[in-house]
Design an enzyme around this catalytic site. Structure first.
Site, mmCIF file in Angstrom:
data_model
loop_
_atom_site.group_PDB
_atom_site.id
_atom_site.type_symbol
_atom_site.label_atom_id
_atom_site.label_comp_id
_atom_site.label_asym_id
_atom_site.label_seq_id
_atom_site.Cartn_x
_atom_site.Cartn_y
_atom_site.Cartn_z
ATOM 1 N N GLU A 97 0.810 -1.216 0.000
ATOM 2 C CA GLU A 97 0.000 0.000 0.000
ATOM 3 C C GLU A 97 0.849 1.273 0.000
ATOM 4 O O GLU A 97 0.719 2.129 0.865
ATOM 5 C CB GLU A 97 -0.981 -0.030 1.174
ATOM 6 C CG GLU A 97 -2.018 -1.119 0.984
ATOM 7 C CD GLU A 97 -3.003 -1.244 2.130
ATOM 8 O OE1 GLU A 97 -4.206 -1.373 1.841
ATOM 9 O OE2 GLU A 97 -2.576 -1.217 3.297
ATOM 10 N N GLU B 43 -4.836 -9.643 -0.049
ATOM 11 C CA GLU B 43 -5.633 -9.517 1.166
ATOM 12 C C GLU B 43 -7.096 -9.720 0.775
ATOM 13 O O GLU B 43 -7.587 -9.077 -0.149
ATOM 14 C CB GLU B 43 -5.459 -8.149 1.838
ATOM 15 C CG GLU B 43 -4.083 -7.911 2.420
ATOM 16 C CD GLU B 43 -3.947 -6.548 3.083
ATOM 17 O OE1 GLU B 43 -4.982 -5.962 3.462
ATOM 18 O OE2 GLU B 43 -2.808 -6.057 3.217
#
Length: 1017
Positions: free
Chosen positions: A461, A528
């Site tokens: 991220e 994820e």
């Protein structure tokens, strides 16, 4: 960078991230003798500095004892602190949890690389040591395995070095600074540095020396770095071993390196070697036919690398685990040893509720066993390199690893969920290139020899850009035996080649299918998915079903493994597991740290039941005649397993047996079972089949279950009277007493009282036992789960909360017949005048009470959270046993892993210890349930028309709803019984807006009904 003096300005200088630090190297061990190497015990050339250090804490740099490292500075009066350990968990500073935002957001107006000088805590550590005997004339180094986030080192008053990157080692040469006798080691640790801008992971913000610290020396000729690369031929049968060594020291002319490869049984497979001409040694050897390493069969060879001098004297032995495996992309699909791989993975933080990220070997052993026991085959090290021991365990126990470098800059480009990369780092900013690349190199050099690592990850991220692209190019050029992962290309397609696979977070199943149906160039993994916050993991099957449907869908990694919660004491001195904000930390992201399929205290959650089932590599499909076995393993057959089968009639075992069945990998077989179903008595039956371990393994005990399948069927009753559920021998006269306010009904030992005023059943005595403490009422609200809060259920569906509090009985009517008395109450709800609920109670001649709940809705109302009837009974009925789906709690969208059987529990234990109290403890497919006191007295609830859902709890939905911690719940005064026709699923695609999938919602515009019976035991 080299320097002789420390400079505090390095903390905020993005170009300075290490000073005098040694180059990164492999995490191998080394010994003096073969006996020591074979034992692989404590290294005599290492000296542990873990333990108690002297410590001073300063809230900001200008308050620190600046000259504490000098020889004449006295630390008398300083505190003691444990190393490894976090400063904040040992009584100093602010414990703080934030997710995507930077910890100083709203407190300091900063842009990278600026630092909050007023809130940059400093820990000053002092430790003295004497060199071990025999080290005095040898080089001596120090290794810090993990320090957060930046630190300076002095020895005997002289500056040694500086390091950043909290999660990879920093080594320094102490030799020039040593003195005879006592040596004073001083370490200054800063919580904030330029590295803090790169470490915006979803975790608690700690600082300190939190991993091992040790001194080490080396022999006269030392292998500083080992690189082992294995390869397989096109048939995946014969192996090649390439060995690159970097030597240092004084290896005289004629020195030799010898490598001996032994198999898992200790037999020598091959010995080969090379003369040492300089400090670089390269050997390539054809090994021949080899056993392959995989997560299913983690076969490890042992390589002993020996260094001899010209006289033939052994100077050093390096033992190195070796796994022969090949990981590659074939036709846009990832393969391990020639077979398509599916990652059944989990993201794992290093965490312990007392020690934070300073976890122990025991923690890691528990983790690796638990992960293997529950059919997970892969781990992503979110979002930093783990302790070296973890990779050794993954090699040994068999787990595929995505090794992720220490990089996350979430708060620099995403604000309140919106992508806004106006000042993103590292992006395309060249000044951030070196510090980011250093983290990549440090990870790869340390971890490169672990066969468990299949994929290097460029971090997490951090948006996109050229800097991360260059990191991926480094990974690919240095190590073509592995692939490269980076999810952030989804946000920045300019450098799409950064990642070898498409990797997205929390994409819905439909979005994944859309990608896979568009002829993609890359395979897909969910790095994820299934955000396991609180009561979650609903709908996971919709993802695992993609594995067989799309070859280019190659699995995913659940977020995440363990709750990050920390023990704290409430105002009365009782410990509880605390979350963000509980320590007065602001800003905070509160309970968002609780996303684990394992509680922080390492107790497995009920969610694991679903994970274990859906991640099964071996699938069992029983029926009335036998079982179809589908072995989806890539390499392992079922010879290590025993097939256990049983037949149960209404929860009671009729027969049990075992069989030896060997199903090869990637094949299936149908096995007949001697169940004798042709001559069964009437009733409901369950065929249970399971594969269990024949013998204990590293990760599980003998008899532990690996795979499971159940088939449920109904055999028609021969006697139709028996099917009615009533005992024809227990017919009693029904006596009705109609008063002005109440109606009493007596049948044998059953005494019932209905209230006209309150419009409900107010008393039900069965053989003298009162079962109603507070009367039944229609219920349309469940205590919101974390996922419910993420979808704003309180806002969207909150009218059902009020409707549950204030139902009004508008009519009642009764009817008496010789064999029954029936009374029906009609309710209006404040949500709409068009909604009507009818609850009918029928007292029958056998003393049972039949309850029928009917709902009639209307258009335009929000979906129902639950359609139920709830009442309170005595807390003395503190035991529950049920024939239902279980044994753990389950819901409409999380019942695939549940099995029909008789399961029991204390009522107090039905409330799952999620960080925030919420809906928990439900069971689907309930046929009957018994509530009893400790003497065995109580009552029974039976489903009559179809199975119901049931929750038996010490708390009401409203009590749970209004508590933020378990300690806020009231003392237990009741056992709360909630019988439901339906409850909506719990969801789990994410926890910030993903709704429960449509098939698991409850529309409010139709008609709903359910029935159940209450009777004496």
């Amino acid at each position: 960078m080299k320097a002789t003096q420390a400079d505090i300005n390095w903390l905020g200088d993005v170009s300075v991230f290490e000073v005098n630090r040694l180059n990164a190297y492999s995490d191998h061990r080394y010994y003096h003798t073969m006996e020591e190497a074979q034992a692989s015990g404590t290294m005599k050339m290492r000296y542990d500095l873990n333990g108690t250090w002297k410590f001073n804490y300063a809230v900001r740099p200008d308050c620190r004892p600046e000259l504490f490292y000098t020889a004449d500075f006295s630390s008398e009066g300083w505190d003691d602190i444990e190393v490894p350990g976090h400063i904040q968990l040992q009584g100093y500073g602010q414990i703080q949890y934030v997710n995507t935002q930077y910890p100083w957001d709203g407190l300091n107006e900063l842009r990278p690389p600026a630092l909050p000088q007023d809130k940059n805590a400093v820990g000053s550590y002092i430790r003295t040591f004497h060199l071990p005997s025999g080290w005095q004339n040898s080089p001596v180094y120090i290794s810090f395995q993990g320090v957060e986030s930046a630190f300076y080192v002095w020895l005997n008053g002289q500056f040694v070095g500086y390091g950043e990157d909290s999660f990879t080692p920093s080594d320094f040469d102490l030799t020039p600074f040593l003195q005879d006798g006592e040596n004073k080691l001083a370490v200054e640790v800063y919580q904030r540095s330029t590295g803090s801008w790169l470490e915006d992971q979803d975790f608690w913000r700690f600082s300190g020396i939190f991993r091992d610290v040790y001194l080490y020396t080396v022999p006269a000729a030392h292998i500083r770095d080992v690189r082992v690369v294995t390869d397989l031929d096109k048939s995946y049968t014969n192996g090649t071993l390439n060995l690159d060594l970097k030597l240092e020291g004084k290896a005289s002319a004629g020195a030799r390196v010898e490598a001996e490869l032994r198999d898992a049984e200790g037999t020598t497979v091959k010995t080969f070697g090379s003369k040492v001409s300089d400090d670089l040694v390269n050997i390539s050897e054809e090994i021949g036919k080899v056993h392959l390493w995989s997560a299913e069969i983690p076969y490890l060879y042992r390589l002993y690398i020996r260094v001899y001098n010209a006289a033939g004297e052994l100077l050093e032995v390096v033992p190195q685990a070796v796994g022969f495996r090949k990981f590659e992309m074939i036709d846009k699909v990832m393969h391990i040893n020639g077979k398509r791989i599916v990652f059944k993975g989990v993201n794992r933080h290093e965490f312990n509720p007392r020690r934070g990220r300073a976890i122990t070997k025991e923690d890691m052993l528990w983790d690796v066993r638990t992960i293997k026991q529950n059919n997970m085959n892969a781990v992503r090290t979110s979002h930093y390199p783990n302790q070296s021991l973890w990779y050794e365990l993954c090699d040994e126990y068999g787990l595929y690893v995505i090794d992720e470098m220490n990089l996350e800059t979430h708060g620099s480009w995403q604000k309140l969920g919106a992508v806004e990369p106006s000042w993103v780092i590292p992006g395309d900013r060249p000044e951030w290139h070196d510090i980011v690349m250093d983290r990549a190199v440090s990870m790869v050099e340390r971890d490169k020899n672990h066969p468990s690592i299949l994929i290097w990850s460029c971090g997490n991220e951090s948006h996109g850009g050229e800097v991360i692209y260059k990191v991926s190019q480094y990974f690919k050029s240095y190590d073509p035996t592995r692939l490269v992962h980076y999810e952030g290309v989804f946000h920045d397609r300019r450098f799409n080649e950064t990642s070898d696979m498409e990797s997205r977070m929390y994409a819905k199943p439909a979005d994944i299918e859309e990608f896979l149906n568009a002829d993609p160039e890359k395979p897909y993994i969910s790095c994820e998915y299934m955000h396991a916050m609180g009561n979650s993991i609903g709908g996971m099957h919709k993802y695992t079903e993609l594995e067989d449907k799309y070859p280019m869908y190659q699995g995913g990694f659940i977020w995440d493994y363990i709750d990050q919660s920390i023990y704290k004491k409430d105002r009365y001195g009782k410990e509880f597991l605390a979350y963000g904000g509980d320590f007065g930390d602001r800003p905070s992201d509160y309970s968002f740290c609780g996303n684990g399929i394992v509680h922080a205290d390492r107790k497995v959650t009920a969610k694991m039941q679903e994970v274990k089932f859906l991640y099964q590599n071996i699938k069992l499909f029983p029926d009335r005649e036998g079982v179809k076995i589908v072995n989806s393993n890539l390499f392992a057959d079922t010879s290590a397993l025993e097939l256990v089968y049983s037949l149960e009639r209404e929860g009671h075992e009729v027969l049990r047996g075992t069989l030896e069945v060997n199903v090869p990998a990637q094949s299936e077989k149908v096995v007949k079972l001697p169940l004798g179903t042709a001559s069964l008595a009437g009733g409901e039956y369950a065929v249970n089949t399971a594969f269990v371990l024949k013998v204990a393994t590293l990760w599980a005990d003998k008899g532990d279950e690996v795979a499971y399948g159940q088939y449920i069927f109904t055999q028609d009753q021969v006697d139709s009277n028996a099917a009615a559920g009533d005992d024809p021998n227990l017919k009693n006269e029904i006596q009705v007493v109609e008063g002005d306010v109440n109606i009493g009904v007596r049948v044998g030992h059953t005494h019932v009282l209905f209230s006209k005023a309150f419009g409900t059943l107010v008393s039900l005595k069965l053989s003298g036992l009162e079962t109603i403490a507070q009367p039944p009422a229609p219920l349309f609200w469940r205590a919101t789960t974390d996922n419910d809060k993420g979808t704003a259920m309180g806002f969207e569906l909150g009218a059902w909360y009020a409707a549950s509090l204030l139902p009004r009985c508008v009519e009642w009517k009764a009817e008496q017949k010789p064999d029954q008395y029936r009374i029906e109450f009609t309710y209006k709800l404040n949500i709409s005048s068009d909604v009507q609920v009818k609850v009918a109670y029928t007292v029958r001649a056998d003393g049972s009470v039949h309850v029928h709940n009917a709902y009639r809705g209307t258009a335009g109302l929000p979906n129902l959270p639950i359609h139920a009837l709830s009442f309170k009974t005595s807390p003395e009925f503190g035991n529950v046993e049920w024939l239902a789906m279980g044994p753990e709690e389950n819901y409409a969208d999380r019942a695939f892993g549940a099995r029909l059987g008789i399961h029991g529990s204390k009522v107090a234990d039905t409330v799952a210890p999620y960080l925030v109290p919420q809906e928990s403890g439900n069971r689907t497919g309930v046929r009957w349930a018994k509530l009893t006191d400790d003497a065995g007295r109580g009552f029974k609830i039976e489903a009559s028309a179809a199975p119901v859902e049931l929750n038996v709890s010490p708390y009401t939905a409203f009590e749970l709803e209004n508590a933020q911690h378990a300690y806020e719940l009231p003392p237990v005064h009741y056992t709360v019984v909630t019988v439901a026709g339906k409850q909506m699923g719990v969801g789990g695609d994410d926890s910030w807006g993903a709704p429960v999938h449509p098939e698991y919602r409850i529309s409010s515009d139709g008609e709903l009904e359910f029935e159940f019976v209450i009777r004496s035991l």
